[in-house]
Design a protein around this motif. Structure first.
Motif, mmCIF file in Angstrom:
data_model
loop_
_atom_site.group_PDB
_atom_site.id
_atom_site.type_symbol
_atom_site.label_atom_id
_atom_site.label_comp_id
_atom_site.label_asym_id
_atom_site.label_seq_id
_atom_site.Cartn_x
_atom_site.Cartn_y
_atom_site.Cartn_z
ATOM 1 N N UNK A 140 0.840 -1.169 0.065
ATOM 2 C CA UNK A 140 0.012 -0.007 0.000
ATOM 3 C C UNK A 140 0.862 1.266 -0.058
ATOM 4 N N UNK A 141 0.667 2.056 -0.915
ATOM 5 C CA UNK A 141 1.307 3.523 -1.086
ATOM 6 C C UNK A 141 0.384 4.498 -0.746
ATOM 7 N N UNK A 142 0.959 5.924 -0.344
ATOM 8 C CA UNK A 142 0.239 6.878 -0.388
ATOM 9 C C UNK A 142 0.418 7.866 -1.523
ATOM 10 N N UNK A 143 -0.836 8.061 -2.273
ATOM 11 C CA UNK A 143 -0.644 8.657 -3.532
ATOM 12 C C UNK A 143 -1.299 10.219 -3.299
ATOM 13 N N UNK A 144 -0.712 11.208 -3.651
ATOM 14 C CA UNK A 144 -1.403 12.602 -3.655
ATOM 15 C C UNK A 144 -2.230 12.651 -4.718
ATOM 16 N N UNK A 145 -3.245 13.592 -4.679
ATOM 17 C CA UNK A 145 -4.380 13.756 -5.563
ATOM 18 C C UNK A 145 -4.014 14.346 -6.919
ATOM 19 N N UNK A 146 -2.736 14.940 -7.100
ATOM 20 C CA UNK A 146 -2.442 15.896 -8.173
ATOM 21 C C UNK A 146 -2.145 14.798 -9.352
ATOM 22 N N UNK A 147 -2.906 15.259 -10.758
ATOM 23 C CA UNK A 147 -2.800 14.507 -11.960
ATOM 24 C C UNK A 147 -3.676 13.494 -11.825
ATOM 25 N N UNK A 148 -4.863 13.360 -10.987
ATOM 26 C CA UNK A 148 -5.711 12.241 -11.141
ATOM 27 C C UNK A 148 -7.156 12.787 -11.338
ATOM 28 N N UNK A 149 -7.833 12.060 -12.151
ATOM 29 C CA UNK A 149 -9.051 12.307 -12.862
ATOM 30 C C UNK A 149 -10.138 11.390 -12.705
ATOM 31 N N UNK A 150 -11.592 11.854 -12.481
ATOM 32 C CA UNK A 150 -12.445 10.648 -12.588
ATOM 33 C C UNK A 150 -12.724 10.144 -13.891
ATOM 34 N N UNK A 151 -12.999 8.739 -13.897
ATOM 35 C CA UNK A 151 -13.417 8.400 -15.278
ATOM 36 C C UNK A 151 -14.444 7.263 -15.275
ATOM 37 N N UNK A 152 -15.182 7.295 -16.178
ATOM 38 C CA UNK A 152 -16.421 6.161 -16.234
ATOM 39 C C UNK A 152 -15.862 5.082 -16.939
ATOM 40 N N UNK A 153 -16.166 3.975 -16.188
ATOM 41 C CA UNK A 153 -15.813 2.619 -16.873
ATOM 42 C C UNK A 153 -17.043 1.839 -16.777
ATOM 43 N N UNK A 154 -17.695 1.445 -17.991
ATOM 44 C CA UNK A 154 -18.965 0.793 -17.669
ATOM 45 C C UNK A 154 -19.731 1.730 -17.005
ATOM 46 N N UNK A 155 -20.570 1.366 -15.708
ATOM 47 C CA UNK A 155 -21.377 1.924 -15.101
ATOM 48 C C UNK A 155 -21.003 2.246 -13.662
ATOM 49 N N UNK A 156 -19.612 2.379 -13.620
ATOM 50 C CA UNK A 156 -19.023 2.889 -12.351
ATOM 51 C C UNK A 156 -17.696 3.810 -12.446
ATOM 52 N N UNK A 157 -17.554 4.488 -11.543
ATOM 53 C CA UNK A 157 -16.455 5.690 -11.455
ATOM 54 C C UNK A 157 -15.453 5.075 -10.896
#
Length: 151
Positions: free
Chosen positions: A111-128
């Motif tokens: 498990x690693x800690x990922x900052x929020x920078x450079x992340x975007x929501x994306x829909x795949x099928x019926x889930x985000x």
């Protein structure tokens, strides 16, 4: 022996003498279908896209609730799965400031800690899900490891 030869000759004659219009065998494709030069057919997605996330307030990010975030996969370029969001980290006001991402690694998952920078929501099928298009699995593995109590 004469019967099979006759059947073959009759089938050839029928195939060559068709007066039907050549468009009769064409199939109507859904609007938005694309056919590449190499013949690959890409049909438009079917069904309805999931509703755009609009959650706000403490414990939310990218319009997604804490529950949605913790149910999301982390995707890279081309929507390749990099890992799964295990939990979110928050500041003193309850604002999400990072993601704890579980990566399948040998011999043990990590498990690693990922900052929020450079992340975007994306829909795949019926889930985000969440996508970090510039992030690779190797880069993800270099992030600070998060240890759970009791591990």
């Amino acid at each position: 022996m004469k019967a099979p030869l006759f059947v073959l000759a009759a089938a050839s004659a029928l195939a060559g003498c068709s007066d039907r219009d050549s468009t009769e065998n064409q199939v109507a494709l859904p609007v938005g279908t694309q056919i590449a030069d190499n013949g690959v057919v890409e049909a438009p997605p079917t069904g309805s896209a999931p509703t755009i996330p609009t959650a706000t307030g403490p414990g939310t990010a990218f319009g997604m609730t804490k529950e949605q975030l913790e149910d999301a996969d982390l995707l890279g370029a081309g929507n390749a799965k990099l890992g799964e969001v295990d939990r979110v980290t928050t500041d003193a006001q309850g604002s999400v400031n990072g993601l704890v991402v579980e990566i399948e690694a040998q011999p043990d998952d990590r498990e690693v800690l990922l900052p929020l920078k450079g992340i975007e929501p994306v829909a795949v099928g019926d889930q985000w899900h969440l996508r970090a298009p510039a992030l690779t699995r190797e880069q993800l593995l270099t992030l600070p490891e998060v240890k759970r109590a009791g591990r």
